[in-house]
Design a protein around this motif. Structure first.
Motif, PDB file in Angstrom:
ATOM      1  N   LEU A 188      34.705  35.504  36.165  1.00 42.15           N
ATOM      2  CA  LEU A 188      35.899  36.206  36.628  1.00 42.15           C
ATOM      3  C   LEU A 188      36.902  36.197  35.496  1.00 42.15           C
ATOM      4  CD1 LEU A 188      36.326  34.400  40.070  1.00 42.15           C
ATOM      5  CD2 LEU A 188      35.456  36.717  39.712  1.00 42.15           C
ATOM      6  N   GLU A 189      37.620  37.301  35.304  1.00 39.25           N
ATOM      7  CA  GLU A 189      38.649  37.345  34.266  1.00 39.25           C
ATOM      8  C   GLU A 189      39.800  38.208  34.741  1.00 39.25           C
ATOM      9  OE1 GLU A 189      36.389  38.793  30.936  1.00 39.25           O
ATOM     10  OE2 GLU A 189      36.238  40.801  31.763  1.00 39.25           O
ATOM     11  N   GLY A 190      40.996  37.801  34.368  1.00 45.59           N
ATOM     12  CA  GLY A 190      42.172  38.551  34.760  1.00 45.59           C
ATOM     13  C   GLY A 190      43.406  37.673  34.704  1.00 45.59           C
ATOM     14  N   PRO A 191      44.486  38.118  35.356  1.00 46.44           N
ATOM     15  CA  PRO A 191      45.712  37.320  35.366  1.00 46.44           C
ATOM     16  C   PRO A 191      45.432  35.915  35.915  1.00 46.44           C
ATOM     17  CG  PRO A 191      46.099  39.505  36.290  1.00 46.44           C
ATOM     18  CD  PRO A 191      44.621  39.363  36.108  1.00 46.44           C
ATOM     19  N   ASP A 192      46.012  34.918  35.273  1.00 41.80           N
ATOM     20  CA  ASP A 192      45.738  33.521  35.630  1.00 41.80           C
ATOM     21  C   ASP A 192      45.850  33.261  37.127  1.00 41.80           C
ATOM     22  OD1 ASP A 192      45.850  33.489  32.852  1.00 41.80           O
ATOM     23  OD2 ASP A 192      46.984  31.627  32.750  1.00 41.80           O
TER      24      ASP A 192
END
Length: 134
Positions: free
Chosen positions: A50-54
């Protein structure tokens, strides 16, 4: 931006209709939250990046931890990153099953991750795919 990689075990054999519903819901939520990633399922195991805003990635991870469908969740990597490696997928998804001898899983994963420069992420996904490709 946060990138998180985990592995987990299904508490029961995933039913195709349940998987379709889960993917539809997760993709909509991920798109709304600015999360991208890849989920590979093999037998009773899942490997997901998963990747994106913390805050959004952490919230998604907490939902997954509380989901009764998942057990034995282990976080494999957590990194602050500047660029996405899955920029076009709200949740890319592949399924394979060692019981059926699905060798295509390893080939498909290899093709999908070829552009990824992060060797750790590549190694996790290739190792998982080879293990579950029979």
């Amino acid at each position: 931006m946060l990138r998180l990689l985990y592995i987990s075990t299904a508490r029961r054999k995933p039913d195709p209709s349940w998987l379709d519903a889960m993917l539809c819901e997760a993709r909509a939520r991920n798109e709304a939250d600015g999360i991208t990633g890849l989920l590979v399922a093999g037998g009773m195991r899942y490997l997901q990046a998963l990747e994106g805003p913390d805050a959004a990635v952490c919230a998604a991870m907490e939902r997954i931890r509380r989901d009764p469908a998942h057990g034995d969740l282990v976080e494999l990597a957590r990194d602050t990153v500047e660029t996405r490696i899955f920029p076009h997928w709200s949740m890319g998804y592949l399924i394979g099953d060692a019981a059926t001898g699905d060798a295509a899983l390893a080939e498909t994963v290899a093709t999908l991750i070829r552009p990824i420069e992060d060797r750790t992420i590549r190694s996790y996904f290739m190792g998982f795919a080879k293990l579950h490709a029979g």
